[in-house]
Write a protein that holds these residues in place. Structure first.
Motif, PDB file in Angstrom:
ATOM      1  N   TYR A 168       0.924  -1.180   0.051  1.00  0.00           N
ATOM      2  CA  TYR A 168      -0.099   0.068   0.042  1.00  0.00           C
ATOM      3  C   TYR A 168       0.921   1.147   0.103  1.00  0.00           C
ATOM      4  O   TYR A 168       1.964   1.486   1.051  1.00  0.00           O
ATOM      5  N   GLY A 169       0.884   2.101  -0.961  1.00  0.00           N
ATOM      6  CA  GLY A 169       1.814   2.999  -1.208  1.00  0.00           C
ATOM      7  C   GLY A 169       1.423   4.384  -1.749  1.00  0.00           C
ATOM      8  O   GLY A 169       0.129   4.445  -2.174  1.00  0.00           O
ATOM      9  N   SER A 170       1.992   5.346  -1.907  1.00  0.00           N
ATOM     10  CA  SER A 170       1.771   6.684  -2.427  1.00  0.00           C
ATOM     11  C   SER A 170       3.191   7.079  -3.424  1.00  0.00           C
ATOM     12  O   SER A 170       4.009   6.971  -3.179  1.00  0.00           O
ATOM     13  N   TYR A 171       2.503   7.909  -4.326  1.00  0.00           N
ATOM     14  CA  TYR A 171       3.694   8.303  -5.559  1.00  0.00           C
ATOM     15  C   TYR A 171       3.984   9.663  -4.923  1.00  0.00           C
ATOM     16  O   TYR A 171       4.971  10.346  -5.086  1.00  0.00           O
ATOM     17  N   ALA A 172       3.564  10.124  -3.613  1.00  0.00           N
ATOM     18  CA  ALA A 172       4.206  11.364  -3.230  1.00  0.00           C
ATOM     19  C   ALA A 172       4.752  11.156  -1.696  1.00  0.00           C
ATOM     20  O   ALA A 172       4.836  11.829  -0.730  1.00  0.00           O
ATOM     21  N   CYS A 173       5.485   9.977  -1.696  1.00  0.00           N
ATOM     22  CA  CYS A 173       5.787   9.319  -0.105  1.00  0.00           C
ATOM     23  C   CYS A 173       7.345   9.277  -0.544  1.00  0.00           C
ATOM     24  O   CYS A 173       7.594   8.269  -1.296  1.00  0.00           O
ATOM     25  N   ARG A 174       8.067   9.804   0.272  1.00  0.00           N
ATOM     26  CA  ARG A 174       9.640   9.750   0.156  1.00  0.00           C
ATOM     27  C   ARG A 174      10.012   8.196   0.365  1.00  0.00           C
ATOM     28  O   ARG A 174      10.805   7.635  -0.237  1.00  0.00           O
TER      29      ARG A 174
END
Length: 618
Positions: A31-37
């Protein structure tokens, strides 16, 4: 309610974004995000794993956009538009290569490269992202990234070696995972305590009974020059190991009265008053029934076994409201306080003045360590061991050292998390600038020391010690205590010769506990001193009071101190077993029916908004 551990829903090749064979033996879900370092950092790790495992692994990406980031949500929707054209992974890679600081320009550029729409109004892609967030919450994924390996949430390190070990599940990892799963299961400590009790009963009524009982009388100790100190194994358990249990009890008491359910008068009044009712009436009933020469055992029915009571509450699930669990837990803590005081005041031997003075000096030293701001646990541990020895030699029960130690270990004020996280982020950012630098393999010593100091400040010494010691108390100390003390030979003669004693104990626990608790609670509510929450009924309160009659650990301990005669002690143990089983059965039967109008169990619920309360790991 406990945070879910399993992926929900399971991977569906017709719905999920899957990279790799559908029948692969290893499945990694992110579960991830494209704006997460952090997501960008582990993206390279996932590529390494895919190269390493090849067709043995399939990788699944699900959306959990960082809260408050419009670009994160738009980027996720863009990939869903791409998925409709069979271009999900190409756009996924392009976004991951942009870096975590996504801008509207980056999204526009990538959309242009793949000829994708950038409409921000609600649409099918928007709904798919919302569904992904809802799935994340249902699965217990609260931050980006969160990983699931073969359907179970992974909580280890994110480097390729750790992830690979978890996916391959070597023997050591499987044993560790099984142990963690067992500990996380609510009734586990009660089950282990029950198994130890059953084993002690079986061995005590078997051909090896004499050898089993004799083994606990084996002396053990040490010699240093002319000085020697020796106790039987049974005494080491009851006076040594059980100190750890009393340390945990003391730490829990301290936490409840400082930041817990008993921190304010209004929140703590009902369980405190009810607990005293459940202490006084059982003692009165015991004293009224027991033979005159055995009335000094009135302390036996005042205690409650936390492990068994909590295990039954967990097994009953949502039939026991959260507020009622809080009530029973608080009442049990009060029971423990009084039981400790009873042991100290009424079940001690002849006092030795010199060692009593030395015990006082050791306690003063512990208080001094607290006052001058010593936050390390090692000095307290050393002084606590010395205090234990002085108390034992003074004639007091040495387990009191655990309570005293718990009370003097400092509980620091809550940490300023915002400031500490900002400091940690600054340290990590400065070290990250040196990544790849020649002849530098990791963070500097100064950075590591700063991070250690931040970590130490986040948790107070009291909380840290309780978190570290409590599992040892539940899964080692109490089962060994039960194994050493629960063994008794069952015979008809015991019932004939000690009928009044056994009736006094059983009546105190089975009748005195629930009646005392419910009457005291009713009087407290009627007088306006306390308020009963609407979440549970008076019937359910009676059920909780019945569970309070599960004396076991504390009752066995006090019985051992009160009755030096083996025959009296054996009769008391049998009565405690019968009473505890009866109280558990009665409490479960009373609590099992749902309240009228009460529905099905509540599920682990979360909002499904893309901008839900989710934060990228700092």
């Amino acid at each position: 309610m406990n945070r879910p551990e399993k992926l929900d829903p399971p991977v569906d090749v017709n719905r999920d974004h899957v990279l790799g064979p559908p029948d692969a033996e290893l499945t990694l879900v992110e579960y991830g995000s494209y704006a997460c370092r952090q997501c960008h950092a582990v993206h390279d790790v996932i590529e390494i794993l895919r190269v390493r495992f090849g067709d043995r692994m399939r990788y699944v990406f699900r959306h959990l956009p960082v809260a408050g980031s419009g670009e994160a949500a738009r980027a996720a929707e863009l990939t869903e538009h791409a998925a409709a054209r069979g271009q999900f992974w190409e756009v996924h890679e392009a976004l991951m290569e942009c870096g975590p600081a996504l801008s509207a320009g980056d999204i526009e550029r990538i959309a242009g490269e793949f000829n994708l729409p950038t409409v921000t109004a609600p649409n099918n892609a928007h709904e798919l992202v919302r569904e992904g967030v809802a799935d994340a919450r249902r699965s217990g994924a609260l931050v980006s990234p969160t990983f699931y390996i073969n359907g179970r949430r992974y909580e280890g390190a994110w480097d390729e070696s750790s992830l690979a070990d978890a996916m391959l599940e070597p023997l050591g990892h499987r044993i560790q995972a099984a142990a963690f799963d067992f500990v996380r299961w609510g009734p586990s400590s009660g089950l282990l305590l029950g198994l130890a009790t059953l084993l002690a009963m079986v061995l005590s009524n078997s051909p090896v009974s004499s050898a089993f009982q004799g083994w606990w009388e084996t002396p053990a100790g040490f010699r240093w020059g002319e000085f020697s100190f020796s106790l039987t194994l049974l005494d080491w358990v009851n006076h040594g190991l059980l100190t750890i249990f009393f340390l945990v009890v003391g730490l829990e008491i301290k936490r409840e009265f400082t930041v817990g359910h008993l921190a304010s008068f209004r929140s703590g009044a009902l369980p405190v008053i009810a607990a005293f009712g459940g202490i006084l009436l059982p003692a009165i009933i015991y004293a009224a029934i027991a033979p005159p020469d055995l009335r000094h055992g009135w302390g036996i029915p005042i205690g409650t076994d936390t492990a068994f009571a909590v295990a039954l509450i967990v097994l009953l699930g949502d039939r026991v409201p959260i507020q009622l669990r809080v009530f029973l837990t608080a009442a049990v803590i009060i029971d423990d306080i009084v039981a400790i005081a009873v042991i100290a005041l009424f079940y001690t031997g002849e006092l030795v003045t010199a060692y009593l003075i030395a015990s006082g000096a050791a306690t003063v030293l512990l208080l001094a360590l607290n006052r001058i701001g010593v936050y390390g646990t090692l000095p307290y541990t050393i002084c606590g061991i010395i205090l234990w020895f002085f108390l034992h030699e003074a004639g007091l029960h040495a387990t009191l050292a655990g309570v005293i130690l718990a009370l003097v270990i400092p509980a620091r004020p809550p940490a300023n998390m915002k400031a500490l996280l900002a400091q940690a982020a600054t340290v990590i950012h400065l070290e990250d600038r040196h990544t790849g630098e020649a002849m530098r393999q990791g963070p500097s010593e100064q950075a590591l020391n700063t991070l250690d100091a931040i970590h130490a400040r986040i948790e107070s010494p009291t909380d840290k010690l309780l978190r570290s010691v409590e599992p040892w108390s539940s899964y080692l100390v109490l089962p060994i205590f039960a194994l050493a003390n629960a063994g008794v030979t069952w015979s008809p003669e015991v019932f004939e010769e000690h009928g009044r004693l056994m009736l006094a104990i059983a009546s105190g626990l089975v009748v005195g506990k629930p009646v005392g608790i419910i009457v005291a609670a009713w009087l407290a509510v009627k007088s306006g001193i306390a308020v009963k929450p609407e979440a549970y009924s008076w019937r359910q309160l009676v059920g909780a009071g019945s569970l309070g009659g599960i004396g076991f650990t504390m009752s066995l301990f006090i019985a051992g101190e009160a009755f030096p005669s083996p025959a009296d002690y054996a009769a008391a143990k049998i009565a405690i077993f019968i009473a505890s089983i009866s109280a558990a059965a009665a409490g479960a039967l009373i609590l099992y029916p749902r309240r009228r109008g009460e529905g099905a169990p509540e599920q682990f619920q979360h909002a499904t908004d893309v901008d839900a309360d989710v934060r990228c790991r700092a």
